[in-house]
Write a protein that holds these residues in place. Structure first.
Motif, PDB file in Angstrom:
ATOM      1  N   ASP A 171       0.836  -1.213   0.000  1.00 34.93           N
ATOM      2  CA  ASP A 171       0.000   0.000   0.000  1.00 34.93           C
ATOM      3  C   ASP A 171       0.863   1.252   0.000  1.00 34.93           C
ATOM      4  N   SER A 172       1.962   1.184   0.772  1.00 33.18           N
ATOM      5  CA  SER A 172       2.793   2.379   0.938  1.00 33.18           C
ATOM      6  C   SER A 172       3.445   2.800  -0.373  1.00 33.18           C
ATOM      7  N   GLU A 173       3.451   1.894  -1.355  1.00 35.58           N
ATOM      8  CA  GLU A 173       4.079   2.258  -2.627  1.00 35.58           C
ATOM      9  C   GLU A 173       3.108   2.900  -3.600  1.00 35.58           C
ATOM     10  N   HIS A 174       1.806   2.590  -3.471  1.00 41.57           N
ATOM     11  CA  HIS A 174       0.907   3.134  -4.499  1.00 41.57           C
ATOM     12  C   HIS A 174      -0.246   3.975  -3.966  1.00 41.57           C
ATOM     13  N   MET A 175      -0.603   3.829  -2.690  1.00 44.09           N
ATOM     14  CA  MET A 175      -1.765   4.594  -2.216  1.00 44.09           C
ATOM     15  C   MET A 175      -1.383   6.059  -2.015  1.00 44.09           C
ATOM     16  N   GLU A 176      -2.269   6.936  -2.462  1.00 42.41           N
ATOM     17  CA  GLU A 176      -1.958   8.377  -2.373  1.00 42.41           C
ATOM     18  C   GLU A 176      -1.857   8.847  -0.929  1.00 42.41           C
TER      19      GLU A 176
END
Ligand code: B12
Ligand code: SF4
Length: 632
Positions: free
Chosen positions: A560-565
């Protein structure tokens, strides 16, 4: 005022919880208000205890009368007459007065003082000012100049003295109990209001505080400076006493007013008692609580909430920009925990309401709009409510601005967290106000209302119970231009109950505007209700609705930490994620390199039980017979 009871006279103790004024200067009042006031319940119960103990002796019995101005008209002349008929023996206590209610409280006091009635004001405004400011502000001094006595601090150990002094006609200008915070564990008279009060509000709900105080240090918070940072709490026996007293009069829904029930040191013992009352004694009781964003990390807290009968939870989310949270000393709010926490509440089928503050130092109209889009897409939240960041008297923010001499609006009526009352480094007052007004519309779009209903349905939340709540929170501002926490059913307005200093309007102007307003509101309410009903029916009719999934409902993964805004939108968010990963002993790419990884323990120390989170989300949680109340 006489010192001894003349034959047949009784001491009149009249308690009034005041309302405040709308933008036109009329008292905000309803046929049915949101919920009974716990401040009033607390003082009423203590007063009744004093009456039962015959505090003033057998010759001067005490009559206690209470009224909540949000649903009852206050008539100072009648009150003065009642006291005069009892030989002048009496006291009017204006109770639980918040800063935004202080001007109204003084307007109620004015005619009473003119008639020679003793009046005392207590509550958060006076307590907050005394706790934080070196000098009393002008509004409190002006009240004292009218002869109004001020009570700062909690009444549990001080009300008797006040009644005794009032009976002797010797009230002091100031009672300062700020230095001593009473133990509320097992007091003889815990908060209680008779069922008549509950009937004047929506649903079968009452409120009580199971504890006071919070260990955190948010700079905008007044609670820690008034009630302290140490947790003081009622014993499970005392909580059971409150519940049984209410249950006995047919009231079985409760708003526990603790600002942070998760930090009530005795939460588990209290929950265990509630679980016993429900599971062994068969009491049908439901609760709404307020918690912080780390509550899901307290072992058992969420599961026991469900078993204890919690159906709704208020969460102080406040903001999604870590830079803002750090500036406001709200360090315990970690954006990396928001999704985990919300999904945990969804897992057990409990509705979530989050508070969101607009106007932190990095906020701009554009950033607010952008943040709201992220929230809608990535956070599985039900209701979101907005507040304008306000230096409330009693908070550190207020103290700092006061000491620096920064402009703050002198009109306390505006301190209702819906008005701009000071300056912002990046927004003009007009922009800030507009950002607040439009935030409601940005969040509660037609599309998003449907998404909220779909997420709830797929999570096993009863969407027929969700509907009135969603209606309430999405409609209060567009319909009434008031915050949902101040809304009620059918606005009552009296031409003569207008703020002092404002002219009495002509009957023609007043009543024609009032009537037009009623028609407009009924039409708007009907349209919005029909619209929501259509959404609910559409979701119920969709055979695939239980399988609904979107980004917000997706279980938390390290990627999540790579793609969630939420985690990537700005440098502050990225560095908050980095920091959390470091603390959890993971590398930036999200891989664990501690023993935890091998043991199957989550970074927060909870044992993962291996259940498929997506499956857990699908389990139904029947939530039948919910009252139609916006809160509980
Ligand atoms: C429950 C609650 C509500 C409920 C019910 C109100 C109520 N008072 O019960 C609802 C949802 C309606 C509500 C609404 C709002 N609330 Co509110 N609410 C609370 C909350 C969480 C608990 C209140 C409570 O039960 N406290 C416990 C009681 C026992 O404490 P107390 O009120 O201080 O009373 C004690 C003493 O002060 C003293 N005392 C009080 N009066 C008197 C009178 C006499 C004569 C004597 C002797 C003693 C005495 O004895 C009491 C017993 O010990 C408080 C936070 C808090 N922890 O208090 C916020 C709080 C009071 N609310 C606040 C605000 C801002 C609001 C809203 C403006 C929010 C909004 N946007 O709508 C509205 C305004 C409502 C309105 N004007 O119509 C602020 C007020 C800050 C300030 N400086 O004024 C608080 C402190 C929270 C905060 N954010 O800081 N609220
Ligand atoms: S978590 Fe809530 S109650 Fe505690 S200090 Fe912060 S704002 Fe106040």
């Amino acid at each position: 005022m006489g010192k001894t009871g003349t034959s047949g006279s009784r001491f009149q103790l009249i308690l009034i919880k005041p309302s405040h004024y709308d933008n036109d200067g009329y008292v905000v009042q309803w046929l049915r208000s949101t919920m009974p006031s716990n401040s009033l319940a607390a003082v009423y119960s203590l007063a009744l205890g004093a009456a039962e103990r015959q505090l003033l002796g057998p010759d001067l019995p005490i009559d206690v009368m209470a009224m909540d101005e949000t649903n009852t008209r206050v008539r100072p002349r009648e009150i003065a007459r009642r006291i005069a008929e009892n030989g002048g023996h009496g006291l009017v206590g204006i109770v639980g007065v918040q800063s935004n209610e202080f001007p109204r409280a003084v307007d109620i006091a004015r005619p009473l003082r003119a008639a020679g009635v003793q009046v005392m004001i207590g509550g958060f405004h006076v307590s907050g000012c005394l706790s934080m400011l070196k000098e009393l502000p002008n509004d409190i001094k002006e009240a004292q100049a009218l002869g109004v006595s001020i009570y700062a601090g909690e009444a549990e150990e001080g009300l008797d003295e006040v009644i005794l002094d009032a009976a002797r006609g010797k009230l002091r200008p100031l009672y300062d109990h700020m230095k001593h915070l009473p133990d509320i564990g097992d007091i003889a008279a815990p908060p209680f209001l008779p069922v008549d009060f509950v009937r004047r509000t929506i649903g079968n709900v009452t409120s009580f505080d199971a504890g006071r105080g919070c260990p955190f240090q948010c700079s905008f918070c007044t609670i820690i400076n008034v009630q302290g940072r140490k947790s003081r709490y009622r014993s499970p026996n005392s909580v059971e006493q409150i519940i049984r007293l209410n249950y006995g009069q047919g009231v079985n829904r409760f708003f526990i007013t603790d600002d942070n029930f998760a930090r009530n040191k005795d939460w588990e013992a209290i929950y265990d008692r509630l679980i016993k009352l429900r599971e062994e004694d068969g009491l049908d009781i439901r609760f709404c609580i307020q918690v912080d964003t780390l509550c899901h990390r307290i072992p058992n807290f969420i599961d026991k909430s469900r078993r204890a009968g919690v159906t709704r939870v208020f969460i102080g989310l406040e903001n999604i920009n870590p830079a803002n949270l750090i500036a406001a000393k709200k360090r315990q709010n970690k954006i990396t925990e928001y999704r985990k926490m919300l999904l945990e509440w969804k897992r057990v089928g409990i509705m979530t309401y989050a508070g969101y503050i607009l106007g932190f130092e990095n906020d701009t109209p554009e950033s607010i709009k952008h943040d709201l889009e992220i929230i809608k897409k990535e956070l599985p939240l039900d209701m979101l409510e907005f507040f304008i960041l306000t230096p409330l008297p009693g908070s550190e923010d207020h103290k700092v601005l006061w000491e620096k001499g920064v402009w703050m609006d002198p009109d306390m009526n505006k301190y209702d967290v819906e008005h701009v009352v000071t300056v912002h480094p990046k927004m003009s007052a007009a922009e800030w106000k507009e950002a607040y007004r439009t935030a409601w519309g940005h969040y509660y779009t037609d599309d998003h209302l449907e998404t909220i209903v779909r997420r709830a349905y797929a999570s096993g939340i009863n969407i027929r119970s969700l509907m009135p709540v969603l209606f309430w929170f999405s409609s209060a501002v567009p319909v009434e231009n008031l915050h949902p926490l101040q809304w009620g059913i059918f606005r009552v307005k009296y031409r003569h109950d207008r703020r002092s200093g404002l002219p009495l309007e002509s009957p023609l102007l007043f009543y024609s505007r009032y009537a037009a307003d009623i028609v407009r509101k009924i039409a708007l309410v009907a349209r919005r209700w029909r619209h929501l009903k259509r959404i609910v029916r559409k979701v119920e009719a969709d055979p695939h609705a239980k399988l609904y999934r979107d980004e917000a409902l997706t279980p938390v993964t390290e990627e999540d930490s790579e793609h969630m805004e939420l985690y990537t939108q700005n440098a502050a968010a990225r560095s908050a994620v980095e920091r959390e990963l470091r603390v959890a002993g993971k590398s930036a790419n999200g891989h664990r390199h501690t023993a935890e990884a091998a043991s199957g323990r989550a970074g927060n120390g909870h044992q993962t039980d291996g259940r498929d989170a997506a499956h857990a989300l699908l389990e139904p949680h029947s939530d039948h017979s919910e009252p139609i109340s916006p809160i509980v």
